[in-house]
Design a protein around this motif. Structure first.
Motif, PDB file in Angstrom:
ATOM      1  N   VAL A  53      18.255  15.424 -28.332  1.00 31.03           N
ATOM      2  CA  VAL A  53      19.252  16.412 -27.899  1.00 31.03           C
ATOM      3  C   VAL A  53      18.755  17.212 -26.698  1.00 31.03           C
ATOM      4  O   VAL A  53      19.443  17.315 -25.673  1.00 31.03           O
ATOM      5  N   PHE A  54      17.542  17.767 -26.811  1.00 35.52           N
ATOM      6  CA  PHE A  54      17.054  18.625 -25.737  1.00 35.52           C
ATOM      7  C   PHE A  54      16.701  17.849 -24.472  1.00 35.52           C
ATOM      8  O   PHE A  54      16.924  18.328 -23.362  1.00 35.52           O
ATOM      9  N   SER A  55      16.170  16.650 -24.607  1.00 34.15           N
ATOM     10  CA  SER A  55      15.854  15.887 -23.395  1.00 34.15           C
ATOM     11  C   SER A  55      17.128  15.408 -22.703  1.00 34.15           C
ATOM     12  O   SER A  55      17.187  15.359 -21.474  1.00 34.15           O
ATOM     13  N   THR A  56      18.165  15.076 -23.472  1.00 34.04           N
ATOM     14  CA  THR A  56      19.439  14.687 -22.859  1.00 34.04           C
ATOM     15  C   THR A  56      20.028  15.854 -22.075  1.00 34.04           C
ATOM     16  O   THR A  56      20.439  15.688 -20.915  1.00 34.04           O
ATOM     17  N   LEU A  57      20.062  17.021 -22.708  1.00 31.00           N
ATOM     18  CA  LEU A  57      20.599  18.190 -22.006  1.00 31.00           C
ATOM     19  C   LEU A  57      19.778  18.526 -20.760  1.00 31.00           C
ATOM     20  O   LEU A  57      20.345  18.812 -19.693  1.00 31.00           O
ATOM     21  N   ALA A  58      18.474  18.480 -20.877  1.00 32.36           N
ATOM     22  CA  ALA A  58      17.619  18.813 -19.733  1.00 32.36           C
ATOM     23  C   ALA A  58      17.829  17.820 -18.586  1.00 32.36           C
ATOM     24  O   ALA A  58      17.962  18.236 -17.418  1.00 32.36           O
ATOM     25  N   MET A  59      17.860  16.535 -18.913  1.00 29.48           N
ATOM     26  CA  MET A  59      18.025  15.543 -17.839  1.00 29.48           C
ATOM     27  C   MET A  59      19.408  15.624 -17.209  1.00 29.48           C
ATOM     28  O   MET A  59      19.556  15.459 -15.992  1.00 29.48           O
ATOM     29  N   LEU A  60      20.449  15.889 -18.018  1.00 31.34           N
ATOM     30  CA  LEU A  60      21.794  16.022 -17.445  1.00 31.34           C
ATOM     31  C   LEU A  60      21.887  17.239 -16.541  1.00 31.34           C
ATOM     32  O   LEU A  60      22.522  17.190 -15.476  1.00 31.34           O
ATOM     33  N   LEU A  61      21.254  18.346 -16.935  1.00 30.41           N
ATOM     34  CA  LEU A  61      21.292  19.540 -16.100  1.00 30.41           C
ATOM     35  C   LEU A  61      20.450  19.381 -14.832  1.00 30.41           C
ATOM     36  O   LEU A  61      20.840  19.859 -13.761  1.00 30.41           O
ATOM     37  N   LEU A  62      19.307  18.707 -14.954  1.00 30.78           N
ATOM     38  CA  LEU A  62      18.436  18.551 -13.790  1.00 30.78           C
ATOM     39  C   LEU A  62      18.997  17.555 -12.776  1.00 30.78           C
ATOM     40  O   LEU A  62      18.891  17.770 -11.566  1.00 30.78           O
ATOM     41  N   THR A  63      19.574  16.460 -13.241  1.00 29.64           N
ATOM     42  CA  THR A  63      20.077  15.437 -12.319  1.00 29.64           C
ATOM     43  C   THR A  63      21.496  15.726 -11.855  1.00 29.64           C
ATOM     44  O   THR A  63      21.913  15.216 -10.820  1.00 29.64           O
ATOM     45  N   GLN A  64      22.237  16.524 -12.595  1.00 30.81           N
ATOM     46  CA  GLN A  64      23.635  16.845 -12.290  1.00 30.81           C
ATOM     47  C   GLN A  64      24.478  15.585 -12.077  1.00 30.81           C
ATOM     48  O   GLN A  64      25.356  15.551 -11.218  1.00 30.81           O
ATOM     49  N   THR A  65      24.196  14.575 -12.865  1.00 27.72           N
ATOM     50  CA  THR A  65      24.957  13.340 -12.741  1.00 27.72           C
ATOM     51  C   THR A  65      26.293  13.473 -13.456  1.00 27.72           C
ATOM     52  O   THR A  65      26.418  14.173 -14.456  1.00 27.72           O
ATOM     53  N   ARG A  66      27.298  12.802 -12.914  1.00 21.40           N
ATOM     54  CA  ARG A  66      28.624  12.844 -13.507  1.00 21.40           C
ATOM     55  C   ARG A  66      29.202  11.434 -13.669  1.00 21.40           C
ATOM     56  O   ARG A  66      30.337  11.285 -14.103  1.00 21.40           O
TER      57      ARG A  66
END
Length: 95
Positions: free
Chosen positions: A17-30
């Motif tokens: 959960v936390f690594s998914t959120l961190a990577m999504l926020l850091l990469t800002q991929t959509r």
């Protein structure tokens, strides 16, 4: 293969959960493929963390107490406990 312990499941799930959120926020991929890659990486990290959590095992002293070697006559001797004074001095927290 042994069953995973509650600690392994908890640490692995929290890592996902936390690594998914961190990577999504850091990469800002959509994009869909980008999110899929991040999800797969997070699942791999969660599995890695879950498999490296140490498994609780009985202490050496507890295992030694359970082992009963048959004595003469084929009967296992009853386990003996050290005197109370010895137990207290062994485990004193006040050094």
């Amino acid at each position: 293969m042994p069953r995973p312990t509650l600690a392994q499941i908890a640490y692995g799930s929290a890592t996902v959960v936390f690594s998914t959120l961190a990577m999504l926020l850091l990469t800002q991929t959509r994009t869909g493929p980008g999110i899929a890659v991040i999800a797969l990486v997070a699942l791999f990290l969660g599995l890695l963390v879950a498999m490296t959590v140490p498994v609780a095992r009985p202490s050496l002293r507890a295992r030694a107490r359970r082992v009963r070697v048959p004595g003469p006559g084929g009967r296992a001797p009853e386990p003996t406990r050290p005197p109370a004074e010895a137990r207290v001095s062994e485990h004193s927290l006040h050094g």
